[in-house]
Design a protein around this motif. Structure first.
Motif, PDB file in Angstrom:
ATOM      1  N   GLY A 395     -33.184  34.526  -1.022  1.00  0.00           N
ATOM      2  CA  GLY A 395     -32.220  33.568  -1.518  1.00  0.00           C
ATOM      3  C   GLY A 395     -30.823  34.151  -1.594  1.00  0.00           C
ATOM      4  O   GLY A 395     -30.558  35.303  -1.231  1.00  0.00           O
ATOM      5  N   ASN A 420     -36.924  32.673   1.741  1.00  0.00           N
ATOM      6  CA  ASN A 420     -36.869  31.820   0.555  1.00  0.00           C
ATOM      7  C   ASN A 420     -38.099  32.010  -0.323  1.00  0.00           C
ATOM      8  O   ASN A 420     -38.517  31.088  -1.015  1.00  0.00           O
ATOM      9  CB  ASN A 420     -36.734  30.343   0.959  1.00  0.00           C
ATOM     10  CG  ASN A 420     -35.293  29.917   1.108  1.00  0.00           C
ATOM     11  OD1 ASN A 420     -34.374  30.617   0.681  1.00  0.00           O
ATOM     12  ND2 ASN A 420     -35.065  28.768   1.724  1.00  0.00           N
ATOM     13  N   LYS A 422     -39.633  32.915  -3.589  1.00  0.00           N
ATOM     14  CA  LYS A 422     -38.947  32.913  -4.880  1.00  0.00           C
ATOM     15  C   LYS A 422     -39.605  33.807  -5.932  1.00  0.00           C
ATOM     16  O   LYS A 422     -38.932  34.253  -6.866  1.00  0.00           O
ATOM     17  CB  LYS A 422     -38.835  31.488  -5.411  1.00  0.00           C
ATOM     18  CG  LYS A 422     -40.161  30.791  -5.681  1.00  0.00           C
ATOM     19  CD  LYS A 422     -39.920  29.352  -6.137  1.00  0.00           C
ATOM     20  CE  LYS A 422     -41.221  28.637  -6.459  1.00  0.00           C
ATOM     21  NZ  LYS A 422     -40.973  27.257  -6.932  1.00  0.00           N
ATOM     22  N   PRO A 429     -32.284  29.236  -3.460  1.00  0.00           N
ATOM     23  CA  PRO A 429     -32.603  29.500  -2.053  1.00  0.00           C
ATOM     24  C   PRO A 429     -31.369  29.909  -1.255  1.00  0.00           C
ATOM     25  O   PRO A 429     -30.221  29.807  -1.709  1.00  0.00           O
ATOM     26  CB  PRO A 429     -33.161  28.151  -1.562  1.00  0.00           C
ATOM     27  CG  PRO A 429     -33.521  27.400  -2.794  1.00  0.00           C
ATOM     28  CD  PRO A 429     -32.561  27.855  -3.850  1.00  0.00           C
ATOM     29  N   SER A 465     -39.614  27.225   0.463  1.00  0.00           N
ATOM     30  CA  SER A 465     -38.794  26.051   0.761  1.00  0.00           C
ATOM     31  C   SER A 465     -38.160  26.223   2.127  1.00  0.00           C
ATOM     32  O   SER A 465     -38.050  27.346   2.640  1.00  0.00           O
ATOM     33  CB  SER A 465     -37.701  25.857  -0.309  1.00  0.00           C
ATOM     34  OG  SER A 465     -36.841  26.980  -0.369  1.00  0.00           O
TER      35      SER A 465
END
Length: 723
Positions: A395, A420, A422, A429, A465
């Motif tokens: 991100g 991305n 997390k 992101p 994502s």
């Protein structure tokens, strides 16, 4: 950080810096108009396997859990009692650092010889900091086999001299030696406050913690001086702000502590320079802040000229570290990351550092709680991260990764990961422009035991994502990747798309499998990418769990125009691209789409290999189309169309037109509209013969009528090369 879980995927002239391997030394040669990759280092490394030895060479080996797999160059030299390894000194030097391994639970010394003369000094070796277990990390095995030990010779040696290390009882595996000319110790700056004036003990016997605190308090706005010596600190420092902490050089001023600074905030203007911090971390405990710096140094701070070793993380940075500069440091033998910008970083520059033997990402940005923005990793040299990536960007907004030299990644990691993933929330992101420029990756990428398939040297990963940032990858050199060069993936197996990616200017030499490993929906444009000595095929294009990955040829590409034909099997290193099997169903497991579908009867059911499942289009809405992406242009002569074989399906005739395309956009008719009879009495199948010379990548079947149901229906669409 590390990629831990994912569904198994079983289907599915700009030039970067050249790499020269001579006399066991890894260097980079910059092309004109582009900076050389990596840091400018004060030492020259020589691989043990290029030295003279009476011992045994091990490797090369890329298998997770083996000693050689964690070695620089994936090779090393094992010596036992009386055996030696002798290096030819590449440059004037008065010191050496040796990367080595000893068996678990053992320790000892190496005798040191210069031009045949034994020195009074010995080099201490130990397994104390090695053999780390992190059972809570999926896919991890015992790792972190190597350690580093350093020695001042007490004399100068010249280029061409011989320096030998001889075992006097302990089995030692020698990996690499760094030869360095260490400058004389610096003198005390005028007006500075010496820690010894506040009672610090340079012998290392006494506890100097309070003396350091008192010196920092007395030197606000000035310099705390750390004279040559060994200083023991038993607890961390906090409240550090508006001060410079300066040593006489990182071979002379040595602090022994596993937690140097631990503070959640600072007004900043902290400058840490020119000494060593040696910890005593032997296992990774993520709940303990066993870090050189944990938290914040505050805005406009810097860390330079440091030697950081045997801590969990070099710098775990949270809170306000705006405009921090971390440069010209050595970070060795950490059980986790070398440095992690853990959210909120703004304008941070990490450059010119050397990192070796990290137990997680060597350098990482993780945009937790708030995005890392306008920050960069530039001109760093990274070697042997043994449980994750060389550089990982998780991100963040407007991030740059430029001119780094990364080698020998191991399990769960690529050379560079743009991701991305997390790990936790709230996560920011990737956004804005992510610039990946001028990097050289050598023997990077690994087999991921959680995925049961490879990770590429440079990975773009829509893990949690879709990637919507603009990702530009330019002027890249990838050499001897054990698997693929560029990987596009959604590492969670959720199929999030990778988009807005451009690869422009890359030299790929010696990939084990493929140049491009595309296993997710999305798109990328590649131009000026040249490849040689490709192990299996140019492209593996098998999106999971469905969809299409569009590779746009931007021009100037060469050496990688073949496609791996079988998404049911992973190419193996050096396997070569097998001759097409004429009996292979080219459509099985391939991405499929349609103009419409009903309920659970989705397009993928027509290519899943199960004749009892089926695709059904939107009802009462002819014409309806099903499109299958074969992954690359194929010579196709025959289609077999199926409906479920059950007698519950009455006989029917479907009117079908066959169309083909090479780009997925422009379709032409291959076989005109014709009625095909499906009858359970004869297997509920229909065969479509295609003209000789038919070549297509995208197959489209357009249904305009069905006498048995007001929709297009297929349980299997099979595609074959033979009539």
């Amino acid at each position: 950080m590390h990629s831990s879980t994912r569904k198994t995927v079983g289907r599915m002239p700009a030039i970067g810096a050249a790499v020269a391997l001579a006399a066991g030394m890894l260097v980079t040669i910059a092309p004109s108009a582009h900076a050389a990759a990596g840091a400018t280092l004060p030492f020259t490394s020589v691989e043990a396997e290029s030295a003279t030895t009476t011992g045994t060479k091990t490797g090369p080996d890329y298998t997770q859990g083996t000693l050689a797999s964690e070695a620089s160059g994936r090779q090393a030299v094992r010596i036992t009692s009386g055996q030696r390894v002798e290096f030819t000194v590449p440059r004037a030097a008065n010191a050496v650092n040796v990367s080595y391994n000893v068996p678990d639970g053992q320790s000892g010394t190496l005798d040191v010889y210069v031009n045949g003369q034994k020195l009074a000094k010995t080099l201490t070796v130990t397994s104390k900091y090695s053999y780390v277990d992190t059972g809570w990390i999926a896919g991890a095995r015992t790792h972190h086999f190597f350690d580093n030990a350093r020695l001042l010779f007490g004399q100068n040696v010249q280029a061409g001299d011989k320096v030998a290390f001889q075992s006097n009882g302990t089995q030692v595996t020698v990996d690499v030696a760094d030869f360095e000319q260490v400058a004389a110790a610096a003198g005390q700056p005028a007006g500075s406050v010496s820690v010894t004036s506040k009672g610090a003990d340079p012998s290392g016997n006494g506890d100097s913690t309070q003396a350091f605190r008192d010196a920092i308090a007395a030197a606000q706005g000035g310099v705390v001086w750390i004279p040559p010596g060994d200083y023991r600190l038993t607890s961390s420092l906090s409240g550090v702000q508006n001060v410079t902490l300066q040593g006489a050089g990182n071979w002379y001023s040595v602090l022994h502590t596993s937690r140097f600074i631990d503070q959640s905030s600072s007004t900043g203007n902290v400058h840490i320079k020119d000494f060593a911090v040696l910890g005593e971390v032997t296992e990774r405990v993520d709940s303990s802040p066993d870090n050189f710096v944990n938290g914040s140094l505050g805005p406009n701070s810097s860390v330079s000229g440091m030697w950081i070793q045997h801590v969990k993380v070099g710098l775990w940075l949270m809170g306000n570290n705006d405009n921090l500069v971390v440069e010209n440091n050595r970070i060795l033998d950490t059980t986790a990351d070398g440095l992690n910008l853990n959210g909120n970083a703004k304008g941070v520059r990490v450059r010119g550092n050397f990192l070796r033997n990290q137990g997680d990402d060597s350098l990482a940005m993780w945009s937790l709680y708030a995005p890392d923005t306008d920050s960069s990793f530039e001109n760093n040299t990274i070697s042997q991260p043994n449980l994750a990536n060389g550089i990982a960007i998780y991100g963040g907004t407007n991030i740059a990764v430029k001119n780094n030299l990364i080698s020998d990644t191991n399990a769960l990691g690529s050379g560079i990961a743009i991701s991305n993933q997390k790990f936790a929330d709230p996560f920011s992101p990737l956004a804005g422009t992510i610039t990946v420029d001028g990097n050289t990756l050598v023997r990077t990428g690994a087999l991921n035991p959680n995925w049961n398939h490879p990770m590429g040297a440079l990975r773009v990963d829509a893990y949690d994502s879709a990637i919507n940032a603009t990702v530009t990858i330019t002027n890249t050199t990838i050499t001897d990747s054990p698997y693929s060069a560029f990987e596009f993936v959604s590492g969670s197996g959720q199929g999030h798309a990778v988009g807005n990616v451009t690869v422009d200017g890359a030299t790929v030499r010696g990939t084990g499998t493929v140049v491009v490993q595309a296993e997710v929906q999305g798109a990328a444009t590649l131009r000026n990418v040249t490849a040689s000595a490709v192990g299996a095929a140019g492209i593996y294009n098998c999106p999971y769990p469905s969809g299409t990955f569009t590779l746009t040829d931007g021009g100037g590409n060469s050496g990688w125009n073949t496609t791996w034909p079988d998404c049911s099997a992973w190419p193996q290193p050096g396997q070569g691209n097998p001759d097409p099997d004429p009996t292979t169903n080219l459509a099985k497991g391939r991405p499929a789409g349609a103009t419409g579908s009903v309920d659970v009867y989705t397009p993928g059911k027509a290519v899943d290999g199960d004749a009892n499942s089926y695709w059904e289009s939107t009802n009462n809405a002819f014409p309806q189309s099903l499109t299958v992406d074969l992954g690359s242009a194929q010579a196709v002569r025959r289609l077999v169309l199926k409906l479920p074989p059950s007698t519950a399906w009455g006989a029917r005739t479907q009117t079908v037109t066959v169309l083909g395309s090479t780009d997925g956009q422009n379709f032409s008719t291959v076989a005109g509209a014709q009625g095909y009879r499906f009858d359970p009495a004869t297997g509920n199948t229909a065969t479509v013969a295609l003209p000789s010379g038919t070549s297509l990548r995208h197959l489209r079947l357009t249904v305009t009528a069905n006498t048995g149901w007001p929709a297009g229906q297929f349980s299997e669409v099979e595609v074959y090369r033979t009539p």
